[in-house]
Write a protein that holds these residues in place. Structure first.
Motif, short mmCIF file in Angstrom:
data_model
loop_
_atom_site.label_atom_id
_atom_site.label_comp_id
_atom_site.label_asym_id
_atom_site.label_seq_id
_atom_site.Cartn_x
_atom_site.Cartn_y
_atom_site.Cartn_z
N VAL A 288 11.87 30.75 19.31
CA VAL A 288 10.63 30.40 19.98
C VAL A 288 9.73 31.75 19.70
O VAL A 288 8.61 31.49 19.49
CB VAL A 288 10.84 30.32 21.57
N LEU A 289 10.32 32.97 19.78
CA LEU A 289 9.37 34.09 19.42
C LEU A 289 8.75 34.10 17.88
O LEU A 289 7.58 34.24 18.01
CB LEU A 289 10.12 35.29 19.60
N PHE A 290 9.82 33.60 17.29
CA PHE A 290 8.97 33.62 15.65
C PHE A 290 7.72 32.29 15.83
O PHE A 290 6.73 32.63 15.16
CB PHE A 290 10.10 33.02 14.81
N LEU A 291 7.99 31.20 16.38
CA LEU A 291 7.09 30.34 16.28
C LEU A 291 5.91 30.77 16.91
O LEU A 291 4.80 30.42 16.44
CB LEU A 291 7.47 29.01 17.01
N VAL A 292 5.88 31.58 18.03
CA VAL A 292 4.80 32.13 18.90
C VAL A 292 3.92 32.97 17.88
O VAL A 292 2.78 33.27 17.96
CB VAL A 292 5.27 32.74 20.27
N GLU A 293 4.78 33.99 17.16
CA GLU A 293 4.34 35.06 16.27
C GLU A 293 3.53 34.34 15.32
O GLU A 293 2.42 34.83 14.87
CB GLU A 293 5.43 35.90 15.87
N VAL A 294 4.04 33.28 14.72
CA VAL A 294 3.36 32.61 13.64
C VAL A 294 2.00 31.87 14.26
O VAL A 294 0.98 32.10 13.64
CB VAL A 294 4.12 31.58 12.94
N LEU A 295 1.97 31.57 15.15
CA LEU A 295 0.80 30.91 15.97
C LEU A 295 -0.13 32.07 16.08
O LEU A 295 -1.41 31.80 16.12
CB LEU A 295 1.20 30.07 17.04
N ILE A 296 0.19 33.16 16.63
CA ILE A 296 -0.54 34.22 17.00
C ILE A 296 -1.25 34.72 15.65
O ILE A 296 -2.58 34.88 15.54
CB ILE A 296 0.11 35.23 17.51
N ALA A 297 -0.34 34.80 14.44
CA ALA A 297 -0.96 35.35 13.10
C ALA A 297 -1.87 34.24 12.84
O ALA A 297 -2.84 34.93 12.17
CB ALA A 297 0.41 35.52 12.31
N ARG B 193 -3.97 39.07 19.16
CA ARG B 193 -3.08 39.25 17.71
C ARG B 193 -2.65 40.45 17.36
O ARG B 193 -1.70 40.74 17.01
CB ARG B 193 -4.31 38.65 16.49
N HIS B 194 -3.61 41.61 17.98
CA HIS B 194 -3.30 43.02 17.49
C HIS B 194 -2.44 43.70 18.51
O HIS B 194 -1.97 44.84 18.16
CB HIS B 194 -4.72 44.00 17.33
N PHE B 195 -2.40 43.35 19.79
CA PHE B 195 -1.58 44.00 20.72
C PHE B 195 -0.47 43.06 21.01
O PHE B 195 0.68 43.69 21.02
CB PHE B 195 -2.51 44.54 21.83
N ILE B 196 -0.64 42.16 21.60
CA ILE B 196 0.46 41.29 22.17
C ILE B 196 1.41 40.75 21.05
O ILE B 196 2.59 41.02 21.16
CB ILE B 196 -0.12 39.83 22.75
N GLY B 197 1.00 40.69 20.08
CA GLY B 197 1.55 40.32 18.83
C GLY B 197 2.63 41.23 18.39
O GLY B 197 3.71 41.09 18.13
#
Length: 127
Positions: free
Chosen positions: A15-24, A32-36
């Motif tokens: 889930v976190l990986f998918l969220v990170e991909v979506l944020i990127a 993108r620059h802080f929450i990521g």
């Protein structure tokens, strides 16, 4: 630490990986620059805990924080260029290319979030 497969941490990692991909892919600015960056240390923690059971969670979290800060510090020296992989988009995203003190703060907040989450879960289990 001992090897032990944990489905809950595997799911959290995915889930976190998918969220990170979506944020990127779609995020910008603060997201993108802080929450990521807050989430990336939690992602690393979840990935490690997917396969390893840790009796000393604080030591693991400290290790992740030091790792993240080391990668951030290496950005001062333009690591992708030194390694000759500056044209590799994935490597540039993972290693980064600009040092920022706010990233260190984000990593710290991510680690504090992990500690808080683990303490909360421990208290719930002990009730």
């Amino acid at each position: 630490m001992k090897f032990r497969l944990s489905i809950k941490y595997i799911l959290l990692t995915v889930v976190l990986f998918l969220v990170e991909v979506l944020i990127a892919r779609y995020g910008s600015g603060f997201l993108r620059h802080f929450i990521g960056d807050v989430l990336v240390v939690i992602l690393i923690y979840a990935a490690i805990r997917s396969f390893l059971e840790s009796k000393n969670v604080l030591l693991l979290i400290l290790g992740i924080f030091v790792f993240a800060c080391t990668i951030e510090g290496l950005q001062l020296f333009d690591l992708p260029k030194i390694l000759g992989i500056e044209d590799n988009k994935v490597a540039s995203i993972v290693l980064g290319n600009t040092f920022d003190w706010m990233d260190i703060l984000a990593y710290a907040l991510g680690c504090i979030s992990i500690i808080s989450m683990e303490r909360f879960l421990t208290n719930v289990r002990n009730r």
